[in-house]
Design an enzyme around this catalytic site. Structure first.
Site, PDB file in Angstrom:
ATOM      1  CG  HIS A  72      13.854  56.295  62.326  1.00 17.81           C
ATOM      2  ND1 HIS A  72      12.957  54.313  62.088  1.00 17.81           N
ATOM      3  CD2 HIS A  72      13.951  56.577  61.028  1.00 17.81           C
ATOM      4  CE1 HIS A  72      12.551  54.749  60.828  1.00 17.81           C
ATOM      5  NE2 HIS A  72      13.310  56.344  60.282  1.00 17.81           N
ATOM      6  CD  GLU A  74      12.803  53.398  67.041  1.00 20.31           C
ATOM      7  OE1 GLU A  74      12.822  54.832  66.812  1.00 20.31           O
ATOM      8  OE2 GLU A  74      12.217  52.136  66.733  1.00 20.31           O
ATOM      9  CB  CYS A 102      11.560  50.618  61.193  1.00 19.62           C
ATOM     10  SG  CYS A 102      13.216  51.485  60.684  1.00 19.62           S
ATOM     11  CB  CYS A 105      14.766  50.365  65.036  1.00 16.60           C
ATOM     12  SG  CYS A 105      14.863  52.686  64.179  1.00 16.60           S
TER      13      CYS A 105
END
Length: 174
Positions: A72, A74, A102, A105
């Protein structure tokens, strides 16, 4: 993180999503999200700003390209920032991300000791800072981050909805 620590960045309080410091860095995160579109990745972009050194990380989703469910924006940006600072503690940094983080993260945000998370669009299906969960502010954890949501929210949501609409059009024309 207190408003005094960032007094030099403007007159609006940092809790205000209209703060020019937030808007400037969310624009950078949107550039990263556009790069994700070019790579046929879900368009989420992230930027990490060190209050001492400026922008130290820029990333976008790369799950498809790297075949990695943890890739991801992040997560990649947190790794870049830790490498830039030569420390896993990102205590004087701000994370900007186009979509509410999410649970994975949000957990990484807590582990990295990021004091402030600024996101664009809320995520009603997986948001873990405000929408479904509040991992970053959970008092049971050893660290908490302030969260500011809604920075350039319409633009952040539009890049996602446009991406998925185009994908649906492509799949229906096959």
């Amino acid at each position: 993180m207190t408003d005094e620590s960032l007094a030099e960045v403007g007159e609006l309080p940092l809790s205000d999503p209209r703060h020019p410091f937030h808007r400037l860095h969310m624009e950078m995160a949107l550039e990263e999200a556009a790069s994700a579109v070019d790579e046929d990745e879900v368009p989420v972009g992230a930027v990490i700003v060190s209050l001492e050194r400026g922008v130290i990380a820029r990333a976008h989703n790369q799950r498809e390209q790297l075949h990695d469910p943890t890739a991801h924006a992040e997560m990649i940006a947190i790794t870049q920032a830790a490498n830039a600072l030569q420390s896993w503690r990102l205590e004087r940094c701000v994370l900007y991300v186009t979509l509410e983080p999410c649970p994975m993260c949000a957990g990484a945000i807590v582990q990295a000791r990021l004091p402030l998370v600024v996101y664009g669009a809320a995520d009603p299906k997986a948001g873990a800072c405000d929408t479904l969960y509040q991992i970053t502010s959970d008092a049971r954890l050893n660290h908490r981050a302030e969260v500011v949501g809604g920075v350039l929210a319409d633009r952040c949501a539009a890049i996602l909805s446009d991406f998925f609409a185009a994908k649906r059009r492509r799949s229906s024309s096959k």
